[in-house]
Design a protein around this motif. Structure first.
Motif, short mmCIF file in Angstrom:
data_model
loop_
_atom_site.label_atom_id
_atom_site.label_comp_id
_atom_site.label_asym_id
_atom_site.label_seq_id
_atom_site.Cartn_x
_atom_site.Cartn_y
_atom_site.Cartn_z
N PRO A 156 6.18 -1.65 -2.73
CA PRO A 156 5.43 -1.68 -1.48
C PRO A 156 5.60 -0.41 -0.63
CG PRO A 156 6.48 -3.79 -1.84
CD PRO A 156 6.99 -2.86 -2.91
N SER A 157 6.81 0.11 -0.55
CA SER A 157 7.03 1.29 0.30
C SER A 157 6.42 2.54 -0.34
CB SER A 157 8.52 1.50 0.57
OG SER A 157 9.18 1.83 -0.61
N GLU A 211 2.56 2.27 0.17
CA GLU A 211 2.25 2.52 1.58
C GLU A 211 1.88 3.98 1.82
OE1 GLU A 211 5.13 1.81 5.12
OE2 GLU A 211 4.73 -0.11 4.13
N ARG A 212 2.41 4.86 1.00
CA ARG A 212 2.17 6.30 1.18
C ARG A 212 0.90 6.77 0.50
NH1 ARG A 212 7.40 8.61 2.44
NH2 ARG A 212 8.84 6.88 2.58
N SER A 264 -0.90 -4.35 -0.67
CA SER A 264 -0.50 -3.11 0.02
C SER A 264 -1.52 -2.68 1.07
CB SER A 264 -0.33 -1.98 -0.99
OG SER A 264 -1.60 -1.53 -1.40
N LYS A 318 -4.37 -1.18 0.66
CA LYS A 318 -4.97 0.12 0.38
C LYS A 318 -6.24 -0.11 -0.44
CE LYS A 318 -1.63 2.55 2.12
NZ LYS A 318 -1.78 3.58 3.13
#
Length: 198
Positions: free
Chosen positions: A86-87, A90-91, A120, A122
């Motif tokens: 997930p992190s 996120e980018r 996410s 996105k």
């Protein structure tokens, strides 16, 4: 620190439009498609950069294909644990999901990765041949026919050219879809336990 290399590379390309794939690099994943799509962008100077995160039997071959094509818009990164996905997502600006054409997909797909992607928030471009395509059902991005790099590149450009608000909206659609269906599944599981079927 696990995942720190990935974070560093993302940081290095923070001004780019980041197209991300995470997961296995195996024959079924058809990642060569992403390499071919990346080569379409190579000389277009659009600031689109591809990140392939993960490992698998095809990784070395994919790296050499990218080298052969002298691509400077693709980064290959080591796998990260599920907890970190997930992190990492996120980018990203856009997520890509590909699967090779396979008979088995006519029976639907069990898309664990797809749920990570949708959750996410996105936008997603997916290149698969399946009866059910969550990305389309969720209105979270664009589905294109498999094994067609031009179609994949075109879909990426479409999302790249959307105003940011529209991209955010696609992402939110995906997250809402997961929350809705995920909670239906949870209710069904609870009901089964209650009824003594589980």
């Amino acid at each position: 620190e696990e995942g720190s290399e990935v974070v560093e590379v993302f940081e290095q390309y923070r001004d780019k439009f980041k197209v991300v794939y995470t997961g296995a690099h195996g024959p079924a994943n058809g990642l060569e498609l992403i390499i071919h799509a990346a080569s379409i962008f190579q000389d277009r100077n659009m600031g689109i950069h591809f990140f392939l995160i993960g490992d698998g039997p095809d990784k070395d071959r994919l790296i050499s294909v990218a080298k052969e094509k002298r691509l400077n818009n693709v980064s290959f990164l080591p796998p990260v644990s599920k907890a970190l996905i997930p992190s990492i997502l996120e980018r990203a600006d856009l997520l890509v999901h590909t699967i090779k054409k396979m008979e088995v997909l006519q029976y639907g797909m069990s898309p664990n990765k797809m749920y990570d992607y949708l959750a996410s928030a996105k936008p997603i471009v997916t290149s698969i041949e399946a009866k059910n395509n969550p990305v389309e059902e969720a209105n979270a991005g664009i589905a294109v026919e498999p094994e067609n790099p031009e179609a994949l590149a075109e879909a990426i450009i479409k999302i790249y050219e959307l105003p940011e608000g529209k991209r955010i909206e696609l992402g939110e659609n995906g997250r809402r879809y997961v929350e809705k269906y995920h909670s239906i599944n949870i209710i069904a599981e609870k009901l089964e336990i209650l009824l003594g079927w589980a």
